[in-house]
Design an enzyme around this catalytic site. Structure first.
Site, short mmCIF file in Angstrom:
data_model
loop_
_atom_site.label_atom_id
_atom_site.label_comp_id
_atom_site.label_asym_id
_atom_site.label_seq_id
_atom_site.Cartn_x
_atom_site.Cartn_y
_atom_site.Cartn_z
N ASP A 93 0.85 -1.17 0.00
CA ASP A 93 0.00 0.00 0.00
C ASP A 93 0.90 1.23 0.00
OD1 ASP A 93 -3.03 0.93 1.87
OD2 ASP A 93 -2.17 1.63 -0.02
N GLY A 95 0.77 4.32 1.47
CA GLY A 95 1.12 5.11 2.65
C GLY A 95 0.14 6.21 3.03
N GLY A 96 -0.58 6.77 2.05
CA GLY A 96 -1.45 7.90 2.35
C GLY A 96 -2.51 7.56 3.39
N ASP A 267 -7.72 -7.55 0.97
CA ASP A 267 -6.76 -7.75 2.06
C ASP A 267 -7.44 -7.32 3.35
OD1 ASP A 267 -6.33 -4.65 1.53
OD2 ASP A 267 -5.45 -5.12 3.50
N CYS A 305 -11.93 -28.84 9.73
CA CYS A 305 -10.78 -28.03 9.30
C CYS A 305 -9.50 -28.85 9.38
CB CYS A 305 -10.67 -26.79 10.18
SG CYS A 305 -9.30 -25.70 9.72
N CYS A 307 -6.39 -27.58 9.39
CA CYS A 307 -5.23 -26.76 9.80
C CYS A 307 -4.58 -27.35 11.05
CB CYS A 307 -5.67 -25.32 10.04
SG CYS A 307 -6.21 -24.98 11.72
N CYS A 310 -6.59 -27.25 14.34
CA CYS A 310 -7.77 -28.11 14.43
C CYS A 310 -7.42 -29.59 14.38
CB CYS A 310 -8.75 -27.78 13.30
SG CYS A 310 -9.43 -26.13 13.46
N HIS A 336 -5.15 -20.85 11.94
CA HIS A 336 -6.49 -21.34 11.62
C HIS A 336 -7.29 -20.30 10.82
CE1 HIS A 336 -10.57 -22.81 11.83
NE2 HIS A 336 -10.89 -21.59 12.24
C1 LIG Z 1 -11.90 -4.03 8.61
C2 LIG Z 1 -10.87 -3.88 9.73
C3 LIG Z 1 -10.74 -5.11 10.65
O1 LIG Z 1 -9.61 -3.62 9.16
C4 LIG Z 1 -8.98 -2.67 9.98
C5 LIG Z 1 -10.10 -1.90 10.69
C6 LIG Z 1 -10.40 -0.58 10.05
O2 LIG Z 1 -10.31 -0.70 8.64
C7 LIG Z 1 -9.02 -0.97 8.13
C8 LIG Z 1 -9.24 -1.66 6.80
N1 LIG Z 1 -9.96 -0.76 5.88
C9 LIG Z 1 -9.29 -0.13 4.90
N2 LIG Z 1 -9.88 0.76 4.07
C10 LIG Z 1 -8.90 1.23 3.25
C11 LIG Z 1 -8.93 2.22 2.26
C12 LIG Z 1 -7.73 2.56 1.61
C13 LIG Z 1 -7.68 3.61 0.62
O3 LIG Z 1 -8.69 4.26 0.28
N3 LIG Z 1 -6.47 3.90 0.06
C14 LIG Z 1 -5.34 3.23 0.39
N4 LIG Z 1 -4.17 3.57 -0.21
N5 LIG Z 1 -5.34 2.23 1.30
C15 LIG Z 1 -6.53 1.89 1.93
C16 LIG Z 1 -6.51 0.90 2.94
C17 LIG Z 1 -7.70 0.58 3.61
N6 LIG Z 1 -7.98 -0.28 4.64
O4 LIG Z 1 -8.25 0.20 7.94
C18 LIG Z 1 -7.28 0.29 8.98
C19 LIG Z 1 -7.52 1.57 9.74
C20 LIG Z 1 -5.88 0.14 8.39
O5 LIG Z 1 -7.48 -0.84 9.83
C21 LIG Z 1 -8.16 -1.77 9.07
O6 LIG Z 1 -11.24 -2.74 10.55
ZN LIG Z 2 -8.54 -24.91 11.67
#
Ligand SMILES: CC1(C)O[C@@H]2[C@@H](CO[C@@]3(CNc4nc5cc6c(=O)[nH]c(N)nc6cc5[nH]4)OC(C)(C)O[C@@H]23)O1
Ligand SMILES: [Zn+2]
Length: 373
Positions: A93, A95-96, A267, A305, A307, A310, A336
């Protein structure tokens, strides 16, 4: 191994798709789930264990690695693959997003973002050009454009401003990335939950031209209904012959719903982060292994499972090592959870190829209704 980067679509079932991304470091079966290896490690897992769960690619973070150990040091040591002993594809990713969610004392201009490290308060700068340089130094196979994801709640004007800035930064990312055979640059669509802004963003990205297209600005607290509302149209704004990557998603039912709507890659820290806290995700729903009711349970977490957690241990043992704070607790439950997430991906790849995605989805939800876990 492919010399270049290429995406081959093998089958579709409704909006769902399955295919293969070929890269010089190996193939990525889609739909794909990427375990998160933020600081050059998927926490509590050896790289060979991550591979054993079925992962073809993992994610790294520009923000974390530029602060520690720095991209220049990783480059001097042979690049991120060698450094972390993972020779398959890595997506990083840009960084922004992490600056906005982690750093302090941030100042954003058209040029880029200056900020203070959340680790030691030192001053740093990120821009499209610097982000491209860092990701090149790391040696990642799939590079993300530098963008701004607005913090919620955001007005329409703020979402529009951040999206248009991100599109100017996407052009600068493209220009700075240059021509790097075997490496891919993905653009990131912004626009919040506003259809017109999402369409404007997609048109801007297509005019620049990328090897893949991410849907950003989601999984930031909008909730599943709003996210699916965007996914009902946003993937269709993107080129059908390029991978579509939904960033930061998510829970198992988010993942199934996203693939149903045309997403190819995702991801999320969820399986690893929740694994370390004793939260297990299984085909029949969630298990909080620290709950007292597991203290004498000789059964595995999930009988079906395969893994190591399990096949080798009881719920009673997992309960014990979590209560005792033993390191093996996070290792076993992370393994797991990642294994289960990859099993969902493999199940969807097979179902789409066989034209049975609807049956897969129905079975997936029915099993989870069983409760008694
Ligand atoms: C879902 C879950 C468990 O994932 C956790 C926490 C809060 O949500 C997450 C995951 N959501 C998420 N949305 C994103 C949007 C962008 C984006 O618009 N641009 C770029 N460059 N990278 C992104 C990375 C992202 N990650 O974001 C942080 C704050 C990294 O923690 C993660 O709840
Ligand atoms: Zn398992």
């Amino acid at each position: 191994m492919a010399q270049n980067f290429a995406f081959t679509l093998n089958a579709t079932d409704g909006a769902a798709r399955t295919g293969v991304i070929s890269t010089p470091r190996g193939e990525i079966r889609t739909p794909a789930f990427m375990p998160v290896g933020t600081a050059a490690t998927v926490k509590a897992m050896l790289p060979e264990s991550v591979r054993a769960t079925g992962a073809d690619i993992l994610l790294g973070n520009t923000y974390h690695l530029m602060l520690r150990p720095t991209a220049e040091r990783v480059a001097r040591l042979g690049g991120l693959h060698k450094f972390m002993n993972w020779e398959r594809p890595i997506l990083t990713d840009s960084g922004g997003f992490q600056v906005m969610s982690l750093a302090s004392l941030r100042k954003m201009t058209e040029e880029g973002v200056t900020f203070s490290s959340h680790i030691d308060g030192s001053k740093h700068f990120l821009s499209p050009e610097r982000s491209m340089e860092i990701q090149r130094l790391l040696g990642s196979d799939i590079v993300m454009a530098f963008d701004e994801c607005p913090a919620l709640p955001a007005t329409d004007e703020e979402v529009a401003r951040a999206m248009r800035l991100s599109m100017r930064w996407a052009q600068r990312s493209r220009d700075a990335f240059g021509d790097r055979p075997g490496h891919a640059l993905f653009g990131i669509m912004q626009g919040g939950v506003t259809r017109e802004l999402r369409e404007e963003s997609a048109e801007a990205l297509k005019a620049i031209g990328f090897d893949g297209y991410a849907i950003g600005g989601l999984a930031v607290g909008e909730g599943q209904a709003a996210m699916f509302g965007v996914l009902d149209y946003a993937p269709g704004f993107l080129p059908a012959d390029k991978p579509r990557y939904l960033m930061g998603v998510g829970k198992p039912d988010d993942i199934v719903g996203a693939v149903k709507r045309g997403v190819d890659m995702m991801d999320c820290v969820l399986p690893s982060r929740s694994g370390r806290t004793g939260q297990a995700w299984t085909r029949r729903g969630q298990v909080n292994i620290k709950n007292a009711r597991h203290a004498d349970d000789p059964r595995p977490l999930d009988e079906a499972c395969s893994c190591p957690a399990c096949t080798g241990y009881s719920r009673a043992y997992l309960h014990h090592v979590f209560r005792a704070g033993e390191m093996i607790s996070g290792m076993l439950l992370t393994w797991h959870n990642l294994h289960y997430f990859q099993e969902i991906m493999q199940g969807m790849r097979e179902a789409i190829a066989a034209g049975r995605f609807a049956e897969f989805e129905a079975e997936f939800h029915a099993r989870r209704a069983e409760g008694d876990i």
